[in-house]
Motif scaffolding. Sequence first.
Motif, mmCIF file in Angstrom:
data_model
loop_
_atom_site.group_PDB
_atom_site.id
_atom_site.type_symbol
_atom_site.label_atom_id
_atom_site.label_comp_id
_atom_site.label_asym_id
_atom_site.label_seq_id
_atom_site.Cartn_x
_atom_site.Cartn_y
_atom_site.Cartn_z
ATOM 1 N N PHE A 120 4.538 2.017 -10.795
ATOM 2 C CA PHE A 120 3.116 1.742 -10.621
ATOM 3 C C PHE A 120 2.748 1.615 -9.139
ATOM 4 N N CYS A 121 3.673 1.059 -8.340
ATOM 5 C CA CYS A 121 3.437 0.961 -6.893
ATOM 6 C C CYS A 121 3.266 2.341 -6.273
ATOM 7 N N VAL A 122 4.115 3.279 -6.725
ATOM 8 C CA VAL A 122 4.026 4.651 -6.221
ATOM 9 C C VAL A 122 2.631 5.214 -6.502
ATOM 10 N N TYR A 123 2.130 4.943 -7.721
ATOM 11 C CA TYR A 123 0.783 5.399 -8.081
ATOM 12 C C TYR A 123 -0.249 4.825 -7.122
ATOM 13 N N ALA A 124 -0.173 3.509 -6.863
ATOM 14 C CA ALA A 124 -1.170 2.862 -6.003
ATOM 15 C C ALA A 124 -1.102 3.403 -4.573
ATOM 16 N N LEU A 125 0.106 3.569 -4.048
ATOM 17 C CA LEU A 125 0.247 4.035 -2.666
ATOM 18 C C LEU A 125 -0.164 5.504 -2.535
ATOM 19 N N LEU A 126 0.159 6.323 -3.554
ATOM 20 C CA LEU A 126 -0.296 7.716 -3.524
ATOM 21 C C LEU A 126 -1.815 7.802 -3.533
ATOM 22 N N ASP A 185 5.400 9.148 -15.475
ATOM 23 C CA ASP A 185 4.035 9.247 -14.956
ATOM 24 C C ASP A 185 4.037 9.261 -13.426
ATOM 25 N N SER A 186 4.878 8.419 -12.808
ATOM 26 C CA SER A 186 4.921 8.395 -11.341
ATOM 27 C C SER A 186 5.484 9.714 -10.798
ATOM 28 N N GLU A 215 -4.910 -22.453 -9.327
ATOM 29 C CA GLU A 215 -3.742 -22.423 -8.450
ATOM 30 C C GLU A 215 -2.870 -21.203 -8.758
ATOM 31 N N GLN A 216 -2.207 -20.707 -7.710
ATOM 32 C CA GLN A 216 -1.292 -19.577 -7.878
ATOM 33 C C GLN A 216 0.005 -20.069 -8.512
ATOM 34 N N GLN A 217 0.526 -19.308 -9.490
ATOM 35 C CA GLN A 217 1.772 -19.654 -10.170
ATOM 36 C C GLN A 217 2.662 -18.425 -10.270
ATOM 37 N N GLY A 218 3.961 -18.658 -10.239
ATOM 38 C CA GLY A 218 4.914 -17.563 -10.358
ATOM 39 C C GLY A 218 5.316 -17.022 -8.997
ATOM 40 N N ASN A 219 6.188 -16.016 -9.017
ATOM 41 C CA ASN A 219 6.722 -15.479 -7.765
ATOM 42 C C ASN A 219 5.617 -14.868 -6.914
ATOM 43 N N PHE A 220 5.840 -14.915 -5.581
ATOM 44 C CA PHE A 220 4.740 -14.688 -4.637
ATOM 45 C C PHE A 220 5.256 -14.001 -3.388
ATOM 46 N N PRO A 221 4.465 -13.001 -2.895
ATOM 47 C CA PRO A 221 3.390 -12.317 -3.614
ATOM 48 C C PRO A 221 3.973 -11.312 -4.595
ATOM 49 N N GLN A 222 3.152 -10.941 -5.555
ATOM 50 C CA GLN A 222 3.590 -10.132 -6.687
ATOM 51 C C GLN A 222 3.098 -8.695 -6.527
ATOM 52 N N ALA A 223 4.035 -7.745 -6.481
ATOM 53 C CA ALA A 223 3.659 -6.337 -6.305
ATOM 54 C C ALA A 223 2.707 -5.873 -7.399
ATOM 55 N N PHE A 224 3.037 -6.203 -8.652
ATOM 56 C CA PHE A 224 2.226 -5.809 -9.802
ATOM 57 C C PHE A 224 0.740 -6.128 -9.582
ATOM 58 N N THR A 225 0.462 -7.346 -9.107
ATOM 59 C CA THR A 225 -0.929 -7.779 -8.923
ATOM 60 C C THR A 225 -1.626 -6.940 -7.865
ATOM 61 N N HIS A 226 -0.942 -6.717 -6.749
ATOM 62 C CA HIS A 226 -1.581 -5.996 -5.647
ATOM 63 C C HIS A 226 -1.786 -4.521 -5.962
ATOM 64 N N LEU A 227 -0.858 -3.907 -6.707
ATOM 65 C CA LEU A 227 -1.069 -2.495 -7.039
ATOM 66 C C LEU A 227 -2.215 -2.350 -8.032
ATOM 67 N N SER A 228 -2.377 -3.322 -8.946
ATOM 68 C CA SER A 228 -3.481 -3.220 -9.910
ATOM 69 C C SER A 228 -4.820 -3.511 -9.241
ATOM 70 N N LEU A 229 -4.827 -4.347 -8.198
ATOM 71 C CA LEU A 229 -6.049 -4.542 -7.405
ATOM 72 C C LEU A 229 -6.477 -3.223 -6.767
ATOM 73 N N ILE A 230 -5.517 -2.518 -6.175
ATOM 74 C CA ILE A 230 -5.833 -1.234 -5.534
ATOM 75 C C ILE A 230 -6.424 -0.262 -6.550
ATOM 76 N N SER A 231 -5.795 -0.163 -7.713
ATOM 77 C CA SER A 231 -6.255 0.776 -8.738
ATOM 78 C C SER A 231 -7.651 0.404 -9.234
ATOM 79 N N ALA A 232 -7.878 -0.891 -9.478
ATOM 80 C CA ALA A 232 -9.190 -1.331 -9.965
ATOM 81 C C ALA A 232 -10.275 -1.061 -8.928
#
Length: 611
Positions: A288-294, A373-374, A585-602
């Motif tokens: 998914f990261c590859v998709y966002a960066l492409l 898909d990537s 509050e932020q929870q879980g591992n940080f920062p999360q690649a999944f979140t940032h790639l989906s922000l880019i796509s959205a």
Amino acid sequence: MGGTAGERDTSGARRYVPIADHGLIGDLRTVALVGTDGTIDWYCCPAFDSPSVFASVLDAERGGRFELAAAVPARTKQFYFPDTNVLITRFFTEDGVGEVQDFMPVAGEPAAEGRHRLIRRVLCVRGSLPFRTRVAPRFGYGARPHTLELTGDVAVFDSRDLSLALTATVPLEADGADVRADFKLAEGDTAVFALDRICGDVSPSRCECGEAERQFGATVRYWRRWLSSSRYRGRWREMVHRSALTLKLLTYAPTGAIVAAPTTSLPEEFGGERNWDYRYVWVRDAAFCVYALLRLGFTEEAEAFMGFVSRHVSPGDGKPSGPLQIMYGIDGRTDLPERELGHLEGHNGSAPVRVGNAAADQLQLDIYGALVDSIYLYDKWAEPVSSEQWDHVCALVDWVCAHWDQPDEGIWETRGGRKNFLYSHLMCWVAIERGIRMANRRGLPADLPRWQASRDTVYRRIMSRGWSEARRAFVQHEGGDVLDAAVLMMPLSKFIAPTDPKWLSTLDSLTEDLVSDSLVYRYDPRSSPDGLRGDEGTFSICSFWYVEALTRAGRLDDARLAFEKMLTYANHLGLYAEEIGCTGEQQGNFPQAFTHLSLISAAFNLDRALG
């Protein structure tokens, strides 16, 4: 965000800096987390998945830390030097203003020689200011002893597997096996601390003020040159570019790997057991990261990841979990045994602290769709895949055609038993469908009759058994009525029209059951037991998927409001962990690649829809 470094609560115990109150620096091999109080409380050397040197984010007493802050009460603010991953923490006091510039040199610098350098440059910009530093490494996740050799302004910390040298432009004092310094700067003065890995017989390399200035300039130029390749010119440029810079920090340059997050065991629920090690390459996340960066025009990273896949992800391994593992080490290794570190108390007492990840042995069929898909997108937007890569794709698609209907653990890595998850079937459909597209577009050889028959069978199975008449929605798994935010990928993957009545009904049901102020829960663990105790926060990737699903359904006002709300949950630097708790509050591992790639796509798709 105020106070001095290393503050203690009324009981005398060190306080934990919240997960969100951190910035990230790195050199494309490892990273450091820097708190708003000026303390580095997470750093693994020499690589993402190496044992920690500083880990006070996981144990305030035993984890180790690098404190550097004003020695008097101060308000603090943190920001990135524009368009870079150079982090600046400012201290505002009654007598002056100072700042710490934190960075790790990248291209052509010592990091490239295996000598990872972390530079902390202190400046007094107004008035005068006393500063205090304490460097307390705790090697091997706080379990390995070390010795200190201090000679003037050079300190060498030596443990069995790793040696680090600290050089400074101010006098250092020994404090047991640690080092401290108190110094005062007047307006215009600078002090420099550099922490270097010592390799072999190489003696510590001093970093004087002029050298620090030169490396600062080179690091700024590196990040700005890299970011200048971005094609994004939309409404949310600052957030999108910060996400891109963050994803780049999570790439491991020697192999092209992309880690899911640079931390381990930051809790998904404070006090709970949902604490995992994310410093590995999840095939799904990286694809998914590859998709966002492409999407943004960064083809080199996609090419590097394809190289990682070609070298390490061989479809001929024949493991019980299928030809692919769901995750790999950053060097391509497949053995990632999970163990608990009982001597560390965990962030704010959230135990256990784990290293390694037992989920590596799970069967998760969706990863085949993510990977194919990537490869399809890379073939379309970057450069055509080679004949050998195409042979690998064919082997993967053939395997999916034969095994897509097995129960599996699913995208959320549940430890509650295998089921026929809709999302797993959906992504198997994606794997086959994208394989067909590539074969047709480029005239490549493939068993198209078999692929097409399998694709159509998967489609009909999802439409018949994945749909619940009772819920008027597509559901988590066959034979159940539980809703799952993963089905938001149905229109995003082009499986179903985003305005199909069945899909719009599903979107309404998800909104009613799983959405809270634009934030989206993955599923309800009480109605769909996942084998773990406790609850969790909303899942940020799902919140951005929700924005994209609203966008594609033509509900642009709702989509834009949900997106803008979601941006308010970022931390002060625009960074996101995996989840968001009930009070923001932020929870879980940080920062999360999944979140940032989906922000880019959205952002990309919402921009396009808004025109």
